[in-house]
Every structure is written in structure tokens, then in C-alpha cells.
Design a protein around this motif. Structure first.
Motif, PDB file in Angstrom:
ATOM      1  N   ARG A  57       0.823  -1.210   0.000  1.00 41.12           N
ATOM      2  CA  ARG A  57       0.000   0.000   0.000  1.00 41.12           C
ATOM      3  C   ARG A  57       0.856   1.259   0.000  1.00 41.12           C
ATOM      4  N   ALA A  58       1.948   1.201   0.763  1.00 42.97           N
ATOM      5  CA  ALA A  58       2.829   2.375   0.839  1.00 42.97           C
ATOM      6  C   ALA A  58       3.467   2.674  -0.507  1.00 42.97           C
ATOM      7  N   LEU A  59       3.830   1.615  -1.233  1.00 48.57           N
ATOM      8  CA  LEU A  59       4.546   1.810  -2.495  1.00 48.57           C
ATOM      9  C   LEU A  59       3.645   2.367  -3.597  1.00 48.57           C
ATOM     10  N   VAL A  60       2.360   2.388  -3.359  1.00 50.98           N
ATOM     11  CA  VAL A  60       1.478   3.003  -4.348  1.00 50.98           C
ATOM     12  C   VAL A  60       1.845   4.468  -4.529  1.00 50.98           C
ATOM     13  N   THR A  61       2.173   5.128  -3.424  1.00 48.06           N
ATOM     14  CA  THR A  61       2.553   6.552  -3.494  1.00 48.06           C
ATOM     15  C   THR A  61       4.040   6.768  -3.230  1.00 48.06           C
ATOM     16  N   MET A  62       4.715   5.759  -2.595  1.00 52.37           N
ATOM     17  CA  MET A  62       6.131   5.914  -2.221  1.00 52.37           C
ATOM     18  C   MET A  62       7.088   5.167  -3.162  1.00 52.37           C
ATOM     19  N   HIS A  63       6.647   4.855  -4.406  1.00 49.15           N
ATOM     20  CA  HIS A  63       7.459   4.024  -5.293  1.00 49.15           C
ATOM     21  C   HIS A  63       8.730   4.708  -5.774  1.00 49.15           C
ATOM     22  N   LYS A  64       8.894   5.989  -5.530  1.00 48.45           N
ATOM     23  CA  LYS A  64      10.122   6.690  -5.891  1.00 48.45           C
ATOM     24  C   LYS A  64      11.035   6.888  -4.686  1.00 48.45           C
ATOM     25  N   MET A  65      10.654   6.322  -3.555  1.00 54.09           N
ATOM     26  CA  MET A  65      11.426   6.477  -2.334  1.00 54.09           C
ATOM     27  C   MET A  65      12.276   5.227  -2.094  1.00 54.09           C
ATOM     28  N   PRO A  66      13.601   5.281  -2.316  1.00 58.26           N
ATOM     29  CA  PRO A  66      14.450   4.086  -2.193  1.00 58.26           C
ATOM     30  C   PRO A  66      14.452   3.489  -0.791  1.00 58.26           C
ATOM     31  N   ARG A  67      14.277   4.354   0.230  1.00 56.67           N
ATOM     32  CA  ARG A  67      14.321   3.828   1.594  1.00 56.67           C
ATOM     33  C   ARG A  67      13.161   2.879   1.860  1.00 56.67           C
ATOM     34  N   ILE A  68      11.985   3.203   1.365  1.00 61.06           N
ATOM     35  CA  ILE A  68      10.828   2.316   1.538  1.00 61.06           C
ATOM     36  C   ILE A  68      11.060   0.992   0.825  1.00 61.06           C
ATOM     37  N   TRP A  69      11.589   1.045  -0.396  1.00 64.38           N
ATOM     38  CA  TRP A  69      11.906  -0.179  -1.133  1.00 64.38           C
ATOM     39  C   TRP A  69      12.911  -1.051  -0.358  1.00 64.38           C
TER      40      TRP A  69
ATOM     41  N   ARG B 102      10.952  -5.040  -9.533  1.00 65.85           N
ATOM     42  CA  ARG B 102      10.061  -3.879  -9.531  1.00 65.85           C
ATOM     43  C   ARG B 102      10.778  -2.635  -9.010  1.00 65.85           C
ATOM     44  N   ALA B 103      11.615  -2.827  -7.994  1.00 69.56           N
ATOM     45  CA  ALA B 103      12.346  -1.689  -7.433  1.00 69.56           C
ATOM     46  C   ALA B 103      13.296  -1.085  -8.462  1.00 69.56           C
ATOM     47  N   LEU B 104      13.990  -1.964  -9.208  1.00 65.89           N
ATOM     48  CA  LEU B 104      14.927  -1.471 -10.227  1.00 65.89           C
ATOM     49  C   LEU B 104      14.177  -0.733 -11.333  1.00 65.89           C
ATOM     50  N   CYS B 105      12.968  -1.178 -11.634  1.00 68.28           N
ATOM     51  CA  CYS B 105      12.184  -0.501 -12.669  1.00 68.28           C
ATOM     52  C   CYS B 105      11.632   0.841 -12.171  1.00 68.28           C
ATOM     53  N   ALA B 106      11.299   0.909 -10.885  1.00 70.15           N
ATOM     54  CA  ALA B 106      10.656   2.108 -10.353  1.00 70.15           C
ATOM     55  C   ALA B 106      11.641   3.221 -10.029  1.00 70.15           C
ATOM     56  N   LEU B 107      12.826   2.837  -9.538  1.00 68.44           N
ATOM     57  CA  LEU B 107      13.794   3.842  -9.088  1.00 68.44           C
ATOM     58  C   LEU B 107      14.665   4.322 -10.240  1.00 68.44           C
ATOM     59  N   PRO B 108      15.171   5.533 -10.163  1.00 65.20           N
ATOM     60  CA  PRO B 108      16.096   6.024 -11.194  1.00 65.20           C
ATOM     61  C   PRO B 108      17.433   5.286 -11.098  1.00 65.20           C
ATOM     62  N   VAL B 109      18.185   5.274 -12.199  1.00 66.74           N
ATOM     63  CA  VAL B 109      19.449   4.527 -12.266  1.00 66.74           C
ATOM     64  C   VAL B 109      20.421   4.985 -11.190  1.00 66.74           C
ATOM     65  N   THR B 110      20.374   6.253 -10.833  1.00 65.63           N
ATOM     66  CA  THR B 110      21.305   6.758  -9.818  1.00 65.63           C
ATOM     67  C   THR B 110      21.075   6.126  -8.447  1.00 65.63           C
ATOM     68  N   GLN B 111      19.923   5.509  -8.239  1.00 64.02           N
ATOM     69  CA  GLN B 111      19.613   4.867  -6.964  1.00 64.02           C
ATOM     70  C   GLN B 111      19.813   3.347  -7.001  1.00 64.02           C
ATOM     71  N   HIS B 112      20.221   2.821  -8.162  1.00 63.98           N
ATOM     72  CA  HIS B 112      20.285   1.368  -8.312  1.00 63.98           C
ATOM     73  C   HIS B 112      21.376   0.720  -7.483  1.00 63.98           C
ATOM     74  N   ASP B 113      22.430   1.462  -7.176  1.00 64.62           N
ATOM     75  CA  ASP B 113      23.521   0.878  -6.396  1.00 64.62           C
ATOM     76  C   ASP B 113      23.012   0.291  -5.082  1.00 64.62           C
ATOM     77  N   ARG B 114      22.124   1.019  -4.427  1.00 69.43           N
ATOM     78  CA  ARG B 114      21.620   0.582  -3.128  1.00 69.43           C
ATOM     79  C   ARG B 114      20.777  -0.691  -3.259  1.00 69.43           C
ATOM     80  N   VAL B 115      20.050  -0.797  -4.359  1.00 70.36           N
ATOM     81  CA  VAL B 115      19.225  -1.996  -4.565  1.00 70.36           C
ATOM     82  C   VAL B 115      20.084  -3.195  -4.943  1.00 70.36           C
ATOM     83  N   TRP B 116      21.065  -2.980  -5.834  1.00 69.03           N
ATOM     84  CA  TRP B 116      21.904  -4.092  -6.281  1.00 69.03           C
ATOM     85  C   TRP B 116      22.707  -4.706  -5.137  1.00 69.03           C
ATOM     86  N   GLU B 117      23.129  -3.877  -4.200  1.00 72.89           N
ATOM     87  CA  GLU B 117      23.869  -4.408  -3.051  1.00 72.89           C
ATOM     88  C   GLU B 117      23.041  -5.437  -2.291  1.00 72.89           C
ATOM     89  N   LEU B 118      21.771  -5.106  -2.063  1.00 69.28           N
ATOM     90  CA  LEU B 118      20.876  -6.052  -1.391  1.00 69.28           C
ATOM     91  C   LEU B 118      20.540  -7.250  -2.274  1.00 69.28           C
TER      92      LEU B 118
END
Length: 636
Positions: free
Chosen positions: A93-105, A127-143
């Protein structure tokens, strides 16, 4: 659904409730309300959070605080608890409006990773990689990489994720190679490593230096290649790794040869100092370029071509041995591969002995592919070929104690041992060996084995026909008549004799003029065997008897023929009738001979009757003349 009274707004809440009625979209009011009720039960705070987020669904501050409190609630619960599914739904539910927030992801992804939900977690990462901008992908790829590196993760899933990551950041190829090595995916590891080592532009992140400068990485590469070749279990994988390894070494040699010439700086030093100052020049050069010479090789020298060539040659020389090791890893009980491995070390008896030692220790006779006893025999022959009979006997002595799958394997070892003694003129020792081998186990040993319930082949060895045949042949050549007869009698007592052994025994007695004893042996033989095995015994017996006694014991001969014919099936009586008729022709009466021929025409199978009639008529004409022949023809 009834709501507990404690969840209703209290008297103290009325102030906040009135203000929120006037201004329901004020984040400050909702936040002050939550702070004021921080000691309240979570169920009450849950209602406040839900009301606040219904009014302000785009508030990062509210969503983050709400999700953090929900995470605290499930922290000590088992991952199968229903609260986890409620938490996951709240994140969605949160990601409906917070899908651009990397911390929530990140909070959501960490929670799913802890829940071990592989498919759902993988899809959420995507889904996170698709939703977030490339500049934020480092944080997702680490996880993401940490997630696919978990124990129990399907290899194919991990591979796909790593390959996608390399498209995002190719500089982490070393991490991927390390993952491939740890996963024992040798083929792709070798291919990736070879491509990296052949790339002059590659820059090592881990070593923080260019790979043609990183000497330590060269050794690491060799370690990886060596580990791969010594752990793969298919010839195809081995070929891939070996080819990549050899290409790597060849590229190293080629690179060294390109830099073989002295640098301009070194040449200048030599020219300036001249030949008269040769010692000083060397000291200066060694100090300047940090070179050392040992056993003809330049160590710590970028131009060490000789050492590189030696390493390449050593690798090529080891290929047959390494390939054989792969096959033995597939099946360590493959006897033929162990023999081939020994041949690889031809000319090096020490290595051959070590290989045979490893082979007989590794191969389980019950699982062996091939004949495991041949390893022991070849091992002993290796010592014999080097005139070390003491150790050869030690090997044979150990070999006969092994529990093989069949008695024939054990018997073969005893025979080989005895043959070795014969080759070295130790005839007495050979006979003693065979006496030991054919001795029946004692009653005590039988009782002990019966109690264990696992009968080794050694308990059945005394009934090995192969062993007894060899023993009796040896006694005939080296022993006395009495000792040879004793062996034959023992064979008959054990009921393991063959028709050929019966015939051989009788012939032995006949050679020593024990004719009646020989005929008794034939009698025993025809009682033991049935047709078709007894056929040769009857033919030999009857021939020998007729030859020996002729007409002196004609009645006994007739009885023997009648008995032989009675025992024989229809398709085997023809030669017996002919032999019988010949007896009557030579020593009896012609009429009796004709009677035998007449009986034969009735006893033989239909397909032999015509030929038998022809013989009958021809013998009648020869014995009685043409008139009588017509009489016999009319009679028929």
C-alpha cells in the motif's frame, strides 16, 4: 465487528480530535497526536496511523514511521506468523505513493529477504529497479546480490542476477568470477577469467591496479585454474578449463616476449659504464631494477620468459594425468582407469607404486567396474619385474585377504602367486601355496562366519575349479602319482569335477598301467554327469575298454554298450550304435552286428534314418554278399 472501548478516543484525545476536524490535512497535527500517544497500545496508534495516511497518503514521514513500528512488532516473531503477511500488504500500500522512495523499497526488500520468499523477493527487486532512477540502483543491487548469494538459492537464479548486474556495472567481473568458482561452475569461470586476463584495458577494482601489473592476480588465476581442473567431474568441463588455462599461459609467454628487449634506460646505463666497470654496472642495475637470479631464472622479473615457458610445458605434460583424474572422480572404482594411470608414470617406479597403493586402497571390490584383483596382480608384478620378490609376496599375501565379489577373482590371485613362484624355480613353494588355497576352512572358522552372517569369498575358495585344475596340473608335473591321485579324489569328493577332469584322471591312471582303476573312474564319471556332458566320457570309456580287452571281456563290453545306449537320447545314439556294431564285427558275431544295425535304424531320429539304412545295407553286402543284401533290404 465490535471495537474495544480502549480504542475509542479518550477525554485527553478530544483536543486533538477537534483540531483535526477543523484541519484534517495538517501533517503537524497528526504528528503531534502520534507523539502524544506514543505510550498507547499499538492497536490505538494503528488506528491513528491509518486515519492519518487516509488523509495524507503521500506523506513519507508518516509511512516511514508507520512501517518502522510495524517492523518492530514482527521482529521477534517466526517468519511464518500471519503478522508478516499483514506487514507485506502494508508495504505494498505504501509503495502506491512511495514508489520513488528508495528507503521504503529497501525496508521492504530486507523484510522479504528475511522471510525467505525467493520468487516474491526476486520479483520485488525487479520492480524496485524498474521504479527507481538509475542513480539509486547501487543501493538496490547491493541487497540483490546479497539475496542471491544466500545458501539454498537456486544456482540458475543467482547466475541470471549476476549477469544482469554485470550489464549495469562490468567492473565487478572479479566478484562474479569468485561467485562462479565458489559455485563450482568451472566452465564459465574459466571463460570469464580468460577474457579478463586477455583484456589489456581491464582495471582491477580489488587490486587497484592494471591486471598486467598485478602479479598477485596471476597467481590467483593459476590457483583458480588448478582448483577447477582438480575438482571437475566431466571431461567436457575439464577440456574447457584446460584450454583456457593453456591459452592464459600462452598469452603470458607472448606478453613476456614482447617485453624481452632491454629498456632504453638499461642500455644507457650499460653504455655509459662500459665493460671495464662490469661489476659496478651489475650492482647498479640490480639495485635499479630489483632483479635476482636463481637456478638460471630471473625472479621478480617481468621478462622471465624461461620460467613462463617451463610453466606452459609442465602444464601440457600433466594433461593426461589430469584427464585421468577427472575420470577417476567420476568413478573411483574404475579399475581400467587406475591401470591407465599407472602407465602414465612408466619409467617412474616410485610414482607407480604410490598409484597402485592408492588404487587398492580406494577401489571397493563390491563396487568395482572391472576386475579389482588385477590391480593387486599388477602391483605384485611391478615388484617382481624389479627383482623384489619379498615385497611381491607381501602384496600377494595382502591381496588374498581381500573380500572380492566372486571366488574366481580370489582364485586368480592364488594362481598368479603360484605362477610367480614357478617362474623363479620355487616349485615347492608353488605347491605349498596351492595346498593352502584349496584347504577347507576349519569348523571353528565356519561357525564364526555363520555367526557374523556375512560369508566372504575365502570360505568358498576350496571349491574353485580353476584353482583345483591348476593344482592337479602342478601335481602331475612336480608331484608323485599318489599325491596327484589324492588331488583328483578330492576334486571328485567336492563334486566339482568336469568331464575333462574325469577323462584326464583316467588317462593318468592308464599311463601308469592302473587300467581297472581308470575304468572305475570312467564309471564314476558316467554316474555323475548326464547328457550331453557325459557323451565324451562314454566315447572315451568304450574306446579304451574295447582297445584294452577286445574279445576277452566281450560280454562286459556288450553290457557297457547297452547301458550307454540306454542312457543316451535319440540324437546321440548313432555313434554309440556304430561303435557297438564295430565291436561285434571285430570280436563277436556278424548276425549280432546286423542286429545292432537293425536296432540303430529304429532308434535314430527320422532325419538320420536314411543314412543309417544306407550304412546297414552296405555292411550287409560287405559281410554277407549281394544275395544276403537283398534279403536284408526286403526285410526292411
Amino acid at each position: 465487528m465490535s471495537i474495544s472501548r480502549e480504542l475509542y478516543p479518550s477525554q485527553d484525545d478530544l483536543l486533538y480530535e477537534e483540531e483535526l476536524l477543523r484541519n484534517p490535512f495538517s501533517l503537524k497535527l497528526w504528528w503531534r497526536y502520534l507523539i502524544a500517544r506514543r505510550e498507547a497500545p499499538f492497536k490505538k496508534r494503528f488506528i491513528i496511523y491509518e486515519r492519518a495516511l487516509r488523509a495524507l497518503p503521500g506523506s513519507y514521514k508518516l509511512w516511514h514511521a508507520y512501517l518502522t513500528e510495524r517492523l518492530d512488532i514482527v521482529r521477534n516473531l517466526p517468519i511464518t506468523h500471519s503478522q508478516y503477511e499483514t506487514l507485506n500488504n502494508t508495504f505494498e500500500r505504501a509503495l502506491v505513493t512511495m514508489h520513488k522512495m528508495p528507503r521504503i523499497w529497501i525496508m521492504y526488500l530486507q523484510t522479504l529477504t528475511n522471510q525467505k520468499l525467493i520468487t516474491r523477493t526476486r520479483r520485488t527487486f525487479d520492480r524496485a529497479l524498474c521504479a527507481l532512477p538509475v542513480t539509486q540502483h547501487d543501493r538496490v543491487w547491493e541487497l540483490y546480490l546479497r539475496f542471491v548469494s544466500q545458501e539454498g538459492m537456486p544456482i540458475e537464479t543467482s547466475l541470471r542476477v549476476y549477469r544482469r548486474y554485470l550489464k549495469y556495472d562490468p567492473s565487478h567481473i572479479e566478484d562474479f568470477i569468485e561467485f562462479l568458482v565458489n559455485s563450482r561452475l568451472w566452465q564459465e569461470a574459466a571463460e570469464r577469467l580468460a577474457s579478463v586476463l586477455n583484456d589489456d584495458q581491464f582495471y582491477s577494482i580489488k587490486g587497484n591496479q592494471s591486471i598486467h601489473c598485478g602479479r598477485g592476480l596471476f597467481e590467483k588465476a593459476r590457483d583458480i585454474f588448478e582448483e577447477g581442473m582438480t575438482t571437475v567431474v566431466t571431461v567436457r568441463d575439464f577440456s574447457v578449463i584446460f584450454d583456457a588455462y593453456s591459452q592464459f599461459e600462452e598469452s603470458m609467454v607472448a606478453h613476456k616476449m614482447e617485453n624481452l628487449d632491454l629498456s632504453d634506460e638499461e642500455e644507457d646505463v650499460l653504455e655509459e659504464n662500459g665493460a671495464s666497470q662490469d661489476d659496478d654496472v651489475r650492482l647498479e642495475v640490480n639495485s635499479k631494477f630489483d632483479k635476482k637470479i636463481l637456478s638460471g631464472f630471473w625472479l621478480h622479473d617481468d621478462n622471465n620468459v624461461d620460467l613462463m615457458l617451463a610453466q606452459l610445458e609442465y602444464l601440457m605434460d600433466r594433461r593426461p594425468e589430469l584427464a585421468n583424474s577427472v575420470l577417476l572422480r567420476q568413478n573411483p572404482h574404475n579399475v581400467e582407469q587406475w591401470h591407465r594411470r599407472v602407465k602414465l608414470f612408466e619409467g617412474n617406479p616410485t610414482k607407480q607404486i604410490l598409484t597402485y597403493t592408492e588404487a587398492v586402497r580406494t577401489v571397493d571390490p563390491m563396487k568395482a567396474l572391472g576386475k579389482p584383483h588385477t590391480l593387486w596382480v599388477a602391483f605384485a608384478k611391478l615388484y617382481e619385474n624389479h627383482n623384489d620378490l619379498v615385497n611381491a609376496r607381501v602384496i600377494f599375501d595382502k591381496a588374498v585377504q581381500v573380500n572380492y565379489r566372486s571366488v574366481d577373482n580370489l582364485a586368480s590371485i592364488w594362481c598368479e602367486w603360484a605362477e610367480m613362484e614357478i617362474r623363479h624355480k620355487n616349485f615347492k613353494g608353488a605347491l605349498e601355496l596351492l595346498r593352502r588355497a584349496t584347504a577347507e576352512p576349519s569348523v571353528e572358522v565356519k561357525r564364526r562366519v555363520a555367526a557374523d552372517g556375512n560369508e566372504p569369498v575365502q570360505m568358498k575358495l576350496h571349491k574353485s575349479l580353476r584353482l583345483w585344475t591348476f593344482y592337479v596340473d602342478l601335481e602331475e608335473g612336480l608331484g608323485t602319482l599318489e599325491s596327484t591321485r589324492a588331488v583328483y579324489e578330492r576334486i571328485l569328493d567336492l563334486r566339482i569335477a568336469t568331464p575333462q577332469i574325469i577323462i584326464n584322471y583316467a588317462l593318468l591312471l592308464e599311463e601308469h598301467k592302473y587300467f581297472e582303476d581308470a575304468f572305475k573312474v570312467y564309471e564314476r564319471g558316467v554316474k555323475i554327469f548326464k547328457y550331453p556332458h557325459v557323451k565324451d566320457i562314454w566315447v572315451t570309456y568304450l574306446s579304451k575298454f574295447v582297445k584294452r580287452y577286445g574279445k576277452t571281456k566281450l560280454e562286459r563290453a556288450r553290457e557297457l554298450f547297452e547301458h550307454a545306449i540306454e542312457m543316451a537320447p535319440a540324437d546321440a545314439v548313432k555313434p554309440l550304435y556304430l561303435q557297438y556294431a564295430k565291436l561285434e564285427e571285430d570280436y563277436g558275431l556278424a548276425k549280432r552286428a546286423m542286429k545292432v544295425y537293425d536296432q540303430a535304424t529304429k532308434a535314430v531320429p527320422n532325419n538320420e534314418k536314411l543314412e543309417m539304412y544306407k550304412i546297414y545295407i552296405a555292411r550287409a553286402a560287405e559281410i554277407f554278399g549281394v544275395p544276403k543284401q537283398e534279403k536284408y533290404m526286403n526285410k526292411q
